[in-house]
Design a protein around this motif. Sequence first.
Motif, PDB file in Angstrom:
ATOM      1  N   ARG A  48      17.621  19.473  47.503  1.00 42.07           N
ATOM      2  CA  ARG A  48      17.865  20.694  46.314  1.00 42.07           C
ATOM      3  C   ARG A  48      18.999  21.487  46.889  1.00 42.07           C
ATOM      4  N   THR A  49      19.843  21.245  47.722  1.00 43.99           N
ATOM      5  CA  THR A  49      20.620  22.280  48.248  1.00 43.99           C
ATOM      6  C   THR A  49      22.008  21.859  47.587  1.00 43.99           C
ATOM      7  N   GLN A  54      20.632  20.585  42.813  1.00 46.27           N
ATOM      8  CA  GLN A  54      20.117  21.775  42.054  1.00 46.27           C
ATOM      9  C   GLN A  54      19.681  21.497  40.639  1.00 46.27           C
ATOM     10  N   MET A  55      20.633  20.469  40.041  1.00 41.20           N
ATOM     11  CA  MET A  55      20.200  20.040  38.655  1.00 41.20           C
ATOM     12  C   MET A  55      19.067  19.100  38.626  1.00 41.20           C
ATOM     13  N   ILE A  56      18.624  18.546  39.770  1.00 41.10           N
ATOM     14  CA  ILE A  56      17.234  17.708  39.954  1.00 41.10           C
ATOM     15  C   ILE A  56      16.311  19.039  39.874  1.00 41.10           C
ATOM     16  N   SER A  57      16.446  19.878  40.734  1.00 36.75           N
ATOM     17  CA  SER A  57      15.314  20.978  40.756  1.00 36.75           C
ATOM     18  C   SER A  57      14.951  21.655  39.587  1.00 36.75           C
ATOM     19  N   SER A  58      15.999  22.053  38.919  1.00 39.54           N
ATOM     20  CA  SER A  58      15.720  22.624  37.532  1.00 39.54           C
ATOM     21  C   SER A  58      15.092  22.024  36.576  1.00 39.54           C
ATOM     22  N   TYR A  59      15.326  20.448  36.775  1.00 41.08           N
ATOM     23  CA  TYR A  59      14.891  19.462  35.932  1.00 41.08           C
ATOM     24  C   TYR A  59      13.176  19.221  36.196  1.00 41.08           C
ATOM     25  N   SER A  64      15.158  22.747  32.764  1.00 39.85           N
ATOM     26  CA  SER A  64      16.350  21.940  32.059  1.00 39.85           C
ATOM     27  C   SER A  64      15.357  20.448  31.593  1.00 39.85           C
ATOM     28  N   GLN A  65      16.170  20.016  30.430  1.00 37.66           N
ATOM     29  CA  GLN A  65      15.628  18.623  30.010  1.00 37.66           C
ATOM     30  C   GLN A  65      16.673  17.617  30.392  1.00 37.66           C
ATOM     31  N   LEU A  66      16.258  16.459  30.595  1.00 43.40           N
ATOM     32  CA  LEU A  66      17.371  15.406  31.035  1.00 43.40           C
ATOM     33  C   LEU A  66      16.666  14.166  30.497  1.00 43.40           C
ATOM     34  N   ASP A  67      17.725  13.228  30.330  1.00 37.48           N
ATOM     35  CA  ASP A  67      17.328  11.937  29.804  1.00 37.48           C
ATOM     36  C   ASP A  67      16.684  11.247  30.920  1.00 37.48           C
ATOM     37  N   GLU A 151       4.891  21.652  38.660  1.00 36.39           N
ATOM     38  CA  GLU A 151       6.255  20.607  38.555  1.00 36.39           C
ATOM     39  C   GLU A 151       5.763  19.614  37.454  1.00 36.39           C
ATOM     40  N   ARG A 152       6.902  19.263  36.914  1.00 32.68           N
ATOM     41  CA  ARG A 152       6.832  17.946  35.951  1.00 32.68           C
ATOM     42  C   ARG A 152       5.920  17.027  36.319  1.00 32.68           C
ATOM     43  N   TYR A 153       5.996  16.243  37.345  1.00 30.06           N
ATOM     44  CA  TYR A 153       5.144  14.889  37.615  1.00 30.06           C
ATOM     45  C   TYR A 153       3.655  15.153  37.981  1.00 30.06           C
TER      46      TYR A 153
END
Length: 212
Positions: A48-49, A54-59, A64-67, A151-153
């Motif tokens: 995540r560094t 960081q994009m992954i972490s916020s997802y 954040s939302q991502l496809d 977290e999401r999962y």
Amino acid sequence: RGSSSNSRGALVVLEGLDRCGKTTQSSRLTQYLEGLGHSVELWRFPDRTTSVGQMISSYLSNESQLDDHTVHLLFSANRWEKRSLMETKLKGGTTLILDRYSYSGVAFSCAKGLDLEWCKAPEVGLPAPDLVLYLEISPEMAAERGGYGSERYERIDFQNKVIKSYQVLLGSNWQIVDACRPMEVIEKELQETVLDCVKKCQNGAPLSHLWS
Ligand code: FDM
């Protein structure tokens, strides 16, 4: 250390559901090898560094939302950005203990319904682990261990799908570890297996690449 000129560090991956004990076991394993005088580092994916991380972490934290396809490729890119350092370390004789790797990448994305071969494709050419330790636990038991976070999962129905996709990836270099046992028992088992693997790599066992 090591007698062969092809001596190198081992690439050891820990995989499993969220809360299976991977993180605890991977740090204990690292300490154990350090204590024996080996050169060893503990890495985790996602890392995540980095900016991709960081994009992954916020997802993952639902900021954040991502496809689904997009985030899959980000997870893969997050491994590719570490590839050259990974290979340098291994060739230099450092053993790497990875807390998650490409198997998480494929298992979690397939659990969302993405195609298996599509998910595997971007991982092709990454260093293949010498050993995959799969810490096996039911989602129910994992959830009891202090409960899933936000977290999401971290939901039981989704984790059940993840188990199914892990099963498809199982290969000959996998060791299934019963993760419902006491921490110390698991720790001992992992120590023996990993030490064997480290010795093989010191003796020059060649490094291969995914998906082998
Ligand atoms: N995860 C992890 C993926 O979906 N794809 C990947 O490639 C990787 C490495 O991210 F739920 C998922 C697995 C887990 C989440 O992992 C974050 P950690 O171990 O909790 O940081």
